[in-house]
Design an enzyme around this catalytic site. Structure first.
Site, PDB file in Angstrom:
ATOM      1  N   CYS A  39       0.813  -1.031  -0.122  1.00 50.66           N
ATOM      2  CA  CYS A  39      -0.019   0.129  -0.027  1.00 50.66           C
ATOM      3  C   CYS A  39       0.874   1.264   0.124  1.00 50.66           C
ATOM      4  O   CYS A  39       1.925   1.494   0.380  1.00 50.66           O
ATOM      5  CB  CYS A  39      -0.954   0.101   1.227  1.00 50.66           C
ATOM      6  SG  CYS A  39      -2.190   1.261   1.232  1.00 50.66           S
ATOM      7  N   ASP A  41       0.397   3.623   1.723  1.00 48.36           N
ATOM      8  CA  ASP A  41       0.396   4.233   3.273  1.00 48.36           C
ATOM      9  C   ASP A  41       1.679   4.551   3.816  1.00 48.36           C
ATOM     10  O   ASP A  41       2.511   3.929   3.637  1.00 48.36           O
ATOM     11  CB  ASP A  41      -0.327   3.163   3.918  1.00 48.36           C
ATOM     12  CG  ASP A  41      -0.787   3.562   5.502  1.00 48.36           C
ATOM     13  OD1 ASP A  41       0.038   3.900   6.154  1.00 48.36           O
ATOM     14  OD2 ASP A  41      -1.994   3.608   5.767  1.00 48.36           O
ATOM     15  N   ARG A  43       2.772   4.592   6.580  1.00 47.35           N
ATOM     16  CA  ARG A  43       3.163   3.842   7.983  1.00 47.35           C
ATOM     17  C   ARG A  43       3.797   2.325   7.303  1.00 47.35           C
ATOM     18  O   ARG A  43       4.125   1.490   8.247  1.00 47.35           O
ATOM     19  CB  ARG A  43       1.905   3.581   8.784  1.00 47.35           C
ATOM     20  CG  ARG A  43       1.343   4.744   9.468  1.00 47.35           C
ATOM     21  CD  ARG A  43       0.153   4.825   9.991  1.00 47.35           C
ATOM     22  NE  ARG A  43      -0.992   4.252   8.767  1.00 47.35           N
ATOM     23  CZ  ARG A  43      -2.291   4.066   9.083  1.00 47.35           C
ATOM     24  NH1 ARG A  43      -2.869   4.395  10.522  1.00 47.35           N
ATOM     25  NH2 ARG A  43      -2.906   4.043   8.232  1.00 47.35           N
ATOM     26  N   HIS A  98      -2.180  -4.436   4.807  1.00 43.04           N
ATOM     27  CA  HIS A  98      -1.795  -3.831   6.439  1.00 43.04           C
ATOM     28  C   HIS A  98      -3.108  -3.656   7.165  1.00 43.04           C
ATOM     29  O   HIS A  98      -4.258  -3.147   6.575  1.00 43.04           O
ATOM     30  CB  HIS A  98      -0.831  -2.670   6.354  1.00 43.04           C
ATOM     31  CG  HIS A  98      -1.501  -1.605   5.769  1.00 43.04           C
ATOM     32  ND1 HIS A  98      -2.126  -0.489   6.610  1.00 43.04           N
ATOM     33  CD2 HIS A  98      -1.593  -1.060   4.405  1.00 43.04           C
ATOM     34  CE1 HIS A  98      -2.506   0.526   5.806  1.00 43.04           C
ATOM     35  NE2 HIS A  98      -2.332   0.070   4.489  1.00 43.04           N
ATOM     36  N   CYS A 101      -6.148  -0.292   6.930  1.00 40.53           N
ATOM     37  CA  CYS A 101      -5.777   0.335   5.308  1.00 40.53           C
ATOM     38  C   CYS A 101      -6.914   1.342   5.081  1.00 40.53           C
ATOM     39  O   CYS A 101      -8.259   0.793   5.042  1.00 40.53           O
ATOM     40  CB  CYS A 101      -5.661  -0.787   4.649  1.00 40.53           C
ATOM     41  SG  CYS A 101      -5.427  -0.501   2.925  1.00 40.53           S
TER      42      CYS A 101
END
Lengths: 240, 240, 240, 240
Positions: A39, A41, A43, A98, A101
């Site tokens: 992703c 993302d 993080r 993850h 999400c």
């Protein structure tokens, strides 16, 4: 932006001088062993999570680590997969979802997205199989558990979608390629890997220390705190 | 795969315990400041290059760091850009190309790709503007210099393409978003940033140490070793 | 139809005999200097507005003077632009919007169009960037002022979209092509041209006579009668 | 560009003051009687040819006056046709081709276009019916005559394509809309109109003066000087 500039400088002052040999060697060409699809993302940092050096991971990142089925789009995912498999001959493709999400949260309330974020809405159609599976089979779950379920099933949907690519299918047939489904927990950094034989997402190795262990492997299942053990197990059996 | 497993374990044993607070805090939500669009190439690690912590960079990675123009595809790029701008409110979008890019090498010999790697071929059509610009204006360059040129112009093409996205155009109008074009040199780790006023790719800050400096800023231009100074300057003026 | 027939006859009786030489010369080939992209609206006649002779303007006309981004469609716009730039080598591309544009009115109430005029609805998606910019930044404007704003921003959106075309980008790089954004006021026939340095739409030359002048250049801004001077100025600053 | 600026000024100094009433009236709204679809060619000015005033013709112009069949593209043609028919209620749609059309010349040598002008190539696929009809039935014609034939048949192909649009088909059924096929001769300014009963392109009215007449109506057929009378007639019978 200032912090990024400072980072660039630190990288050049510290990392580069210490890795001159590696970088010189890589300048001649890359030969990564794995394609890592995860992703966008902030993080989730694939190379940090796997402690990969420069040159080790070929990476695709988009919202929701989605791989549209072959022919469904002319975006970057298919081209990058084709390049990784045919030109770089990677041995492994890892799809890594993850927890928490944002794209999967969008899937939970897809109706609201059509007007507000039309491109995200259209993109999530590529993982409609995930949404429908969870809606059809787990509609009674609470929102948090349903999100965990979406994250897990979404990884398996993308593994299926990967199989629709000509280059992937040919290499799988030859036995030269392995597909892996992972879930990364952004809270404690733990990874669960899909185990096709056990039809479950399980820790890929014995948990190292007690700090993050509850005494047995299955304890890493997201939702275990909230769900009955059996229910959690059922969830993470996935749809294979 | 064994090395990746070892990496996962190291990450959990070393990084996670040392960053418990950061990770707990991020579990509540992400608020990255920048969207970083770069290549899938294993030699480019955005968070390493910028020394970014977890939570700082929202990342898109595909072969060639290409952003198809709005409406040209229903792949992940547009959706991820829309999410970054509308939902995460990033302040910066960085398009970061890199030297020796395999996708740009493909662009040099696009004819051969149609049959061999049809998805890569179709994908590169989204940056046909780059190919044509270089073919029309720099057909006399040697292959290595032409590749440097393609890398640089490709970054600028993607900046143009980014501007066609509704969410991007609206935020640019408001003055809440900045677009940046970077080139990463995989050999020595140096970054050049596009400077619209000077119409050139230039180092984003004074070079830190003599080890990587040739004594003045312009020396960072890719191709300087092979090209006459004036020629190298002309190349990196870009098309803005 | 009778009036058109009468017109055809008048054209042949009056115009043709008086322009035999020009027409004979043009029969050998055309070499227009500019591509003029404007709306299909019957109140906008590009050759009348510019007093252009036969052979001077290559013209694209569609509802809303929209140029879809490269790759977003396989309609006539891209092909005609490519032909104008590569085969006719035009030096200028002018995108000319106009006040009271029906397509821009449609953009104001896009929701109602999807069912009633689906093709218009899909077509306006190519200028969604315009709609979103105005919605995000000027939602408090009254309808008439919002329409003026849509007309102005729509011209700038199409300039952005033009830049994504390979042939356009290559010629811009070479310095052989200029892009122009104009607004035509159907009420008084005045033109405003986008001035990138001043970030504003301004009269392209000193106003000729007092009949249409209010004494200074800025008075030509659409909406000036209805808006405070500062507000009108802000509106026509555009998003560049 | 200077000439255009001079033209703008002349328009404002001469035309506008003399047409204040018309322009004021049109500012309230347009109600054109006809949709005129013609080529982008600079030698074809629809309002000049028909001596149409502001407000009389709604105009689509693209390379080759092509109307892709309904559903074949999401370009501007379909949307503009839909708007003209459903919103403006035009009574007539005129498709006007012209002699020496560059797009039709492209159709004669379509193979060379794929690489050189890919967008033009893809665009001409929408009139492939024209190319194939002429190739299958008139392959023995000389190049000039084949071009005349392509121009004529292309107009008829677009009339057929127009019929595939839902809004057009519905209005035709109701008897509220007429379709017209015209050919404009850029050399002498004469128009030929398709006469469905006679299956031929014929002058729409008696030729006004002897200067452009050869004594009878059929003499306006392109190619008459080069072709046997019967052959010319056959050619212009078209494919209806």
């Amino acid at each position: 932006m200032k912090k990024l500039m400072r980072g660039l400088r630190q990288f050049q002052e510290n990392y580069v001088p210490a890795h001159k040999k590696l970088m010189s060697s890589l300048a001649k060409g890359q030969s990564p062993n794995a394609l890592f699809i995860t992703c966008s993302d902030s993080r989730v940092q694939p190379e940090l999570i796997t402690q990969a050096e420069l040159g080790e991971l070929f990476v695709i990142r988009n919202a929701g680590n989605i791989v549209p089925p072959f022919g469904a789009t002319n975006g970057g995912e298919g081209a990058t997969i084709e390049y990784a498999v045919k030109s770089l001959n990677v041995d492994h493709i890892i799809v890594c979802g993850h927890s928490s999400c944002g794209a999967m949260k969008g899937l939970l309330q897809i109706g609201k997205l059509e007007e507000k974020m039309p491109l995200v809405y259209n993109w999530l159609i590529h993982t409609e199989a995930t949404r429908q599976l969870v809606e059809d089979n787990y509609s009674d779950l609470e929102k948090t558990d349903k999100l965990d379920m979406l994250v897990a099933e979404n990884v398996l949907t993308q593994i299926e979608n990967l199989r629709t690519y000509p280059a992937v299918r040919s290499m799988l047939h030859r036995g030269n390629l392995s597909l892996h489904g992972w879930i990364y927990n952004i809270h404690d950094g733990r990874i669960l890997a899909y185990d096709a034989e056990r039809h479950a997402f399980v820790p890929p190795f014995e948990d190292p220390g007690k700090e993050f262990s509850h005494g047995n492997g299955a304890s890493q299942m997201p939702g275990e705190d909230r769900l009955a053990r059996q229910q959690a197990q059922r969830i993470f059996k996935g749809s294979y």
